[in-house]
Structure formats: C-alpha cells, structure tokens
Design an enzyme around this catalytic site. Structure first.
Site, PDB file in Angstrom:
ATOM      1  N   THR A  19       0.824  -1.206   0.000  1.00 35.38           N
ATOM      2  CA  THR A  19       0.000   0.000   0.000  1.00 35.38           C
ATOM      3  C   THR A  19       0.858   1.255   0.000  1.00 35.38           C
ATOM      4  O   THR A  19       0.581   2.213  -0.728  1.00 35.38           O
ATOM      5  CB  THR A  19      -0.929   0.010   1.232  1.00 35.38           C
ATOM      6  OG1 THR A  19      -1.736  -1.172   1.230  1.00 35.38           O
ATOM      7  CG2 THR A  19      -1.841   1.224   1.211  1.00 35.38           C
ATOM      8  N   ILE A  46       9.005 -11.006  -1.499  1.00 42.38           N
ATOM      9  CA  ILE A  46       8.937 -10.343  -0.195  1.00 42.38           C
ATOM     10  C   ILE A  46       7.491  -9.986   0.094  1.00 42.38           C
ATOM     11  O   ILE A  46       6.854  -9.251  -0.657  1.00 42.38           O
ATOM     12  CB  ILE A  46       9.810  -9.076  -0.178  1.00 42.38           C
ATOM     13  CG1 ILE A  46      11.271  -9.446  -0.433  1.00 42.38           C
ATOM     14  CG2 ILE A  46       9.669  -8.355   1.167  1.00 42.38           C
ATOM     15  CD1 ILE A  46      12.192  -8.246  -0.527  1.00 42.38           C
ATOM     16  N   LYS A  82     -17.293   2.403   6.620  1.00 39.75           N
ATOM     17  CA  LYS A  82     -16.954   2.581   8.033  1.00 39.75           C
ATOM     18  C   LYS A  82     -17.478   3.927   8.515  1.00 39.75           C
ATOM     19  O   LYS A  82     -17.093   4.971   7.996  1.00 39.75           O
ATOM     20  CB  LYS A  82     -15.443   2.497   8.233  1.00 39.75           C
ATOM     21  CG  LYS A  82     -15.017   2.740   9.673  1.00 39.75           C
ATOM     22  CD  LYS A  82     -13.510   2.670   9.824  1.00 39.75           C
ATOM     23  CE  LYS A  82     -13.087   3.046  11.230  1.00 39.75           C
ATOM     24  NZ  LYS A  82     -11.620   3.042  11.405  1.00 39.75           N
TER      25      LYS A  82
END
Length: 506
Positions: A19, A46, A82
């Site tokens: 991100t 990774i 939210k």
C-alpha cells in the site's frame, strides 16, 4: 553520476511496494506528472504486513484526487463502509462507546455543543452524547447511504474497510497506466555518494542497477534505506504504548455486515474486528510483557465470531517514529517511517499524509536543508499528536481486573496530553492544536467514553434560558434520528454499488 544535492530532481525511485509504495507512486505521478520519472522496485518474494484494512475519512480525498470511481473501488477491493469505531471493554469490562466520524449536536458559536449538553445533563436530561450523533444511529441500525444535504447537522461522514492487498493491486494498475515503471527484484546493495552520503543507486540481486535522484523508502519495518543505509535513528515510544506484538487472522464474513470497526479490549491489549465483503479481518494487539504469544493467540482464536480462514500471523514491532523521516535524499513512507498501533486506523492515513507532505515540499531544484527540516518538523508533530490520542484510550480507564490496564493508568503522560485531559475535566474545554488530525468531537467522544465528565461548562451556555435549551436539544434529537428510516441497510448499499459497477462493465 552527478550528486543530486544541488541539481533538479527528475528521477524518483520507490523501494518497496504494498500500500505504501503504490500509494506513493500513484499520488506522486498523478500530481507531479511528467516533471518526474518514477520507478518502483519490489520483489514478489517479499511479503507485506498487509493487515491495515480500516481507514479514516481523508482516504476519500485521495481516491478523488486519483479519479477513482467508488463503485469500481468497492468492487475491486471488497470494501465496506466505516462510520465509526466501537470501543468495547475499554473503560470497564462490559461497557462500550463509539468514536464516530460525525459530531454530536451541531456547530455552535464560540463554545461547542457539548457544553450545552453538559448543563442539560446536570439539570436532568437523560439523552446520552451519542443520541445527538447521526453516525451513531446509522452504525447501530446497520444502515448507510451518502447524504448530500446542505445542512451539516445531517452529514454522514464515512471511510472504508478494504482488503489492503487488493487496494495495492488496484493502485499498481493505476500507477502503471500513468507511466510508473515497476522493476521486479530484491535489493542486494545500496550505493552511496562518497562525499555527501546521499544514495546514488539500488543494486538488485539480478545485477540490475536502479539510479535515482530522490528515493522513497517503503521497505517496511526494516527501513532498508532510511535506517540500514543512512542510520536516521528511531525514537522508541514503548514507555507510552507498550504493546509490541500483534497476531492477525482472517475469518469468514458475517451474514450481516456492520458499518463500523470493533475494538475490543482484553487483559493485555485489544482485538480488532473489521468486516469486508468476503471475510473479516481480525487481530490481537498486545504487550508481550504481560502475556505470551501463545496466550495472545488463544485469546484471539477464542474470540472470533466466525471460522478462521488461515493460520494466525505474528507481527513484532516497536512503537515510535524514525527520528528523521526525510534524511539526505531519502524519505521514509509507511512502516519505515515509524509505527503507531492501528487503534484509530491511522496507518494508511500516515502513508497518505507523508506523500502529500512530500509533494507540497518537493525538492524540484535540489535538496535545500529548509525543505528537509520543515518536512521532519511537520511529521514529528503529526506522529506526536496521534500518539497522544492513542495513549488517551489506555491511560483513562477504570479496569481494575488487569495488571496491564492498572499500569497504564499510572504512566507519566506527555505534558501535551496531561494538559488536554485536565482542561476538559475542569472546564469542558477542548482546544484543538494546529493540524491535529483529530477534531474536538473525536477527543470529546473518547474522553467522555472513557469516563471523564466535565465538572463545568462554558459560561455562554447560561445565556440560553432552560426552556429554550430543552427545546433546542429535543429538536436536535428528532433531526438526528429522522434520516435513519430512509437509509438502506449497509449490505443493500454495498450490493447496489457493486451491481452498478458490474452493469457498467457488461
């Protein structure tokens, strides 16, 4: 290659994806355009921490700047809405309160609404603070729709829960479409200029060399550039926020999706529960000084509402911040810049604000010391203000059943936080510091939710006759509740938006 210290900055290299990396790439390319070439170096081998799934309202501004269509965003990232965070067991076991994105009551001249409410409560009013909050009513009812009202009293501010890995994929596609170049590979060596110590290039295991003028470190806790190469230093805040571990696990979604995050306090930390379209995100943040990893894992798994979908993942961290988040020609973004536990869903916001700050102070014609100094000054203040807000949740508690919470009540507070608590306790005043991420309404909800009731209220309230005050509050209660019955359920809204996108694509 010429040392970039005093030359125009044309090449930006981002070390690390996830991100942080792809949000940096997309925002910088969108705003700076052809002024810079951006290369992002990442390795599929990774992994990312990838548990940051809850956000706060400024994420909507980022999406708007990037031109993201909300229906597509909800579809592609499995996002939900939210409206708030519900804090459970924080004051005492069995009690709960909300920190919503709304504000109780309405904006008042010279003194805040809660002063009027405090006086009315002293005179016998039964209505609680959140009865005057539309976000609270919508969260409790499980309803949502965007309200485009001219009256701010009935605004319904919101953010998102989303799958962070899917969001990163979404941003990668967006970035590459704008011209960002992705370079696959692990970084084996960081090359620096001898005289200035600035970073010159990243050497990959493949043998490729990626040169740049400005480097953005998105390599996570490791801080490959900012710390391992440059040694910027780290301020350890574990004496204020002693949680140093987290265990995360996904679980099956609920049949009914709640439009809020849950934060559930346990004996040595707290548990998050984040509803997505396809699953729930769950985690237990705790202090290893009070509980073992195995005990913490057992606590999490025994408090899941739904069946786990994978193996628990252990994450270790040290709360604090990189002493210099901009140092020489490196700017740290995301976990490489520091870590504050996700109690108030600030992790992705800190990525966002770091990138915006870098764009605002971008060193177009070289690395002036004043730019670096101002960037670090602003980021230090931002981290400290968020830190104080998180500490507030822990230190103002009435939990006598837990050694952890007993100890948290007795920590030595930063002067800035101690003053804010004392000011509210004595007078009801909440004076927002400059650029504080959290508005007065946020401080109010947590202070009151944790058990602090002001002893006094602003003297201006006495200019309103008691009958008029009661009429005003009664009418406000009606106004705040009125929109709820007209709103669709949260799931109806999400399903409708996803269906809208699918129709547009068919």
């Amino acid at each position: 290659m010429q040392d970039p210290h005093n030359k125009p900055i044309k090449r930006v290299v981002i070390a690390g994806g996830g991100t942080a990396g792809w949000l940096a790439a997309s925002l910088m390319k969108k705003v700076l355009g052809k002024a810079v070439d951006i290369t992002l170096v990442e390795s599929e081998a990774i992994g990312t921490v990838g548990v940051g799934e809850a956000t706060i309202p400024p994420i909507r501004l980022v999406n708007q700047v990037l031109g993201i269509d909300e229906a597509q965003f909800l579809h592609d990232t499995k996002a939900t809405i939210k409206l708030a965070i519900r804090f459970e067991n924080w004051k005492t076991k069995g009690e709960s309160y909300y920190h919503t994105f709304g504000a109780p009551g309405k904006s008042m001249a010279f003194c805040h609404f809660h002063h009027y409410w405090v006086k009315a409560r002293q005179q016998g009013l039964k209505a609680d603070l959140w009865d005057f909050d539309l976000n609270y009513h919508a969260a409790e009812a499980g309803r949502f729709a965007q309200i485009n009202a001219k009256d701010p009293v009935v605004e319904l501010p919101f953010a998102y829960h989303f799958d962070a890995s899917l969001y990163a994929q979404y941003l990668r596609k967006l970035s590459e479409n704008m011209g960002v170049v992705r370079k696959e590979g692990k970084i084996s060596r960081v090359q620096r200029f001898t005289d200035s110590g600035f970073i010159q290039a990243l050497h990959l295991e493949s043998g490729d060399v990626v040169e740049g003028d400005l480097f953005v470190d998105c390599t996570g806790f490791k801080g490959l550039l900012i710390e391992e190469a440059l040694g910027a230093g780290y301020d350890d805040w574990s004496h204020l926020l002693p949680c140093d571990s987290a265990i995360a696990v996904p679980s099956e979604r609920h049949e009914k999706t709640a439009p809020y995050t849950r934060s559930i306090a346990h004996d040595a930390g707290w548990q998050w529960r984040i509803p997505l379209q396809h699953r729930n995100g769950n985690g237990h943040v705790y202090s290893s000084r009070y509980i073992s990893d195995d005990q913490a894992c057992d606590t999490l798994l025994s408090n899941l509402d739904t069946k786990p979908l994978g193996d628990p993942k252990l994450i270790k961290f040290t709360t604090g911040r990189r002493r210099k988040q901009w140092y020489k020609n490196v700017v740290a973004v995301g976990l490489s810049s520091g870590f504050l536990e996700p109690l108030e869903s600030t992790s992705i916001h800190l990525i966002q604000s770091a990138i915006v700050r870098l764009i605002q102070l971008f060193p177009h014609n070289g690395f002036a010391p004043s730019l670096e100094s101002e960037y670090n000054k602003q980021s230090e203040l931002e981290f400290e203000q968020i830190r104080d807000f998180l500490v507030l949740h822990y230190t103002v508690n009435e939990r006598t059943d837990s050694a952890f919470f007993n100890d948290m009540r007795n920590i030595t507070l930063p002067d800035s936080l101690a003053h804010k608590i004392a000011l509210f306790k004595e007078s009801g005043n909440l004076l927002r510091e400059q650029n504080d991420l959290f508005l007065e309404s946020s401080w109010l909800q947590v202070l009151y939710g944790q058990g602090i009731t002001p002893k006094d209220y602003h003297g201006l309230v006495n200019s309103v006759p008691e009958v008029q005050l009661n009429q005003m509050l009664t009418r406000l209660l009606e106004i705040k509740k009125e929109p709820i019955a007209k709103l669709p359920t949260h799931d109806e809204y999400i399903n409708g938006m996803v269906a809208k996108y699918k129709r547009a694509m068919s």
